[in-house]
Scaffold this active site. Structure first.
Site, PDB file in Angstrom:
ATOM      1  N   LYS A  54       0.838  -1.206   0.000  1.00 15.52           N
ATOM      2  CA  LYS A  54       0.000   0.000   0.000  1.00 15.52           C
ATOM      3  C   LYS A  54       0.874   1.257   0.000  1.00 15.52           C
ATOM      4  CE  LYS A  54      -3.812  -2.437   2.154  1.00 15.52           C
ATOM      5  NZ  LYS A  54      -4.482  -2.877   3.390  1.00 15.52           N
ATOM      6  N   GLN A  98      -4.001  -1.430   9.606  1.00 14.44           N
ATOM      7  CA  GLN A  98      -4.037  -2.785   9.028  1.00 14.44           C
ATOM      8  C   GLN A  98      -4.631  -3.781  10.027  1.00 14.44           C
ATOM      9  OE1 GLN A  98      -3.121  -3.547   5.762  1.00 14.44           O
ATOM     10  NE2 GLN A  98      -4.037  -5.530   6.250  1.00 14.44           N
ATOM     11  N   ASP A 121     -10.687   3.249   4.280  1.00  9.45           N
ATOM     12  CA  ASP A 121     -11.035   1.823   4.198  1.00  9.45           C
ATOM     13  C   ASP A 121     -12.550   1.633   4.146  1.00  9.45           C
ATOM     14  OD1 ASP A 121      -9.229  -0.211   3.904  1.00  9.45           O
ATOM     15  OD2 ASP A 121      -8.631  -0.270   6.017  1.00  9.45           O
TER      16      ASP A 121
END
Ligand code: NAP
Length: 295
Positions: A54, A98, A121
């Site tokens: 990412k 994460q 997200d």
């Protein structure tokens, strides 16, 4: 008949090119640089590789990127304080924590602490609620990527029977919800299956579009789908290790047999995976534009 392969690698590449242009424009015309911070707690190997990918993609596109690697012993209070810091940081438009987090940290408390305007997200309840209502919001990245893949491959979804396997909050539930909405890559009739579904085969066999997100390698075989089905295989299952030490991956669908019956199919790897990271970048650019009053 052999299916057309929907290449997530190719579609992601095209979207990344579009994003590069948008990011360059934002800088040139508005002096805005989208910023993303990725936060990793612990050293779970899969998480390390996701976070690294990412950050790398963000940099390649011209997104300002920070990567925070914390020890597995980090306290929840310290993590919440870090999130609060980035909530206030004007350089940062997207905060990604994460998952999974170590067991001593309450995942929901952490995700809910992220400013919904930086929740790229799309996991914060504010964004989930807006998504369900069909309002503008950050769509969760994997479902968002699936919608783009269907649209860009010219797969008709309106009026189709879509069967989703798996009811996770990050894939199954949101993609089922999005595809029943009045929207591009939507207007479908959706069935959602899980481990308590009585006769999963009954549903998979009548699916025009089958989306598998279960985490069981090669679960779906050719005799469980109909001719011409469109297959979106979300599963990423590590089934071994190559001699060079690389993980060997398999999807939830038995690609070799099912591709002979399907009209379209996504491979694993190279299908949904590259799209997920790309949609995170797209959400970060959207966030930067919103913060600058450009959307
Ligand atoms: P998850 O939280 O692992 O849950 C799996 C879901 O599948 C559960 O809802 C479970 O039902 C259901 N399930 C399990 N076996 C089943 C079966 N035989 N028939 C029907 N349903 C079954 O789900 P997830 O996080 O969405 O992950 C699913 C897979 O997608 C994993 O392989 C993951 O690595 C992959 N993934 C890939 C990406 C990507 O970017 N490519 C992103 C996210 C996830 P119950 O609820 O009844 O237990």
């Amino acid at each position: 008949m052999s299916a057309r392969i929907i290449s997530g690698v190719e579609i992601a590449k095209a979207i990344r090119e579009e994003l590069k242009g948008e990011i360059a424009d934002l800088k040139a015309k508005h002096n805005v640089v989208p910023g993303l911070v990725t936060v990793l707690v612990g050293e779970n190997p899969a998480s390390v590789s996701y976070v690294t990918a990412k950050s790398k993609t963000a940099k390649e596109l011209g997104i300002y990127s920070e990567q925070v690697d914390l020890s597995a012993e980090t306290s929840e209070a310290d993590l919440l304080a870090l999130i609060d810091k980035y909530n206030q940081d004007e350089k940062i438009h997207g905060i990604l924590v994460q998952l999974p987090l170590p067991k001593h940290i309450n995942e929901a408390r952490v995700l809910y602490a992220i400013d919904p305007d930086k929740d790229v997200d799309g996991f914060h309840p504010v964004n989930v609620g807006k998504m369900v209502l069909g309002e503008k919001c950050f769509l969760p990245c994997t479902p968002h990527g699936i919608l783009e893949m269907l649209q860009r491959s010219g797969v008709e979804t309106s009026g189709k029977e879509v069967v989703v396997l798996g009811r996770s909050n990050i894939v199954g539930k949101p993609i089922a919800n999005l595809m029943l909405q009045k929207r591009p890559a939507g207007n479908a009739t959706v069935t959602l299956c899980h481990t308590r579904t009585k006769d999963t085969d009954f549903h998979t066999k009548r699916a025009d579009i089958l989306i598998a997100a279960v985490g069981v390698p090669n679960l779906i075989k050719a005799d469980q789908v109909k001719d011409g089905v469109v297959i979106i295989d979300v599963g990423v299952n590590r089934i071994g290790m190559s001699e060079s030490g690389k993980a060997i991956l398999a999807g939830d669908v038995d690609f070799e047999s099912v591709k002979e019956k399907a009209s379209f199919i996504t491979p694993v790897p190279g299908g949904v995976g590259p799209m997920t990271i790309t949609m995170l970048m797209k959400n970060t650019v959207q966030s930067a534009k919103q913060a600058a009053g450009l959307l």
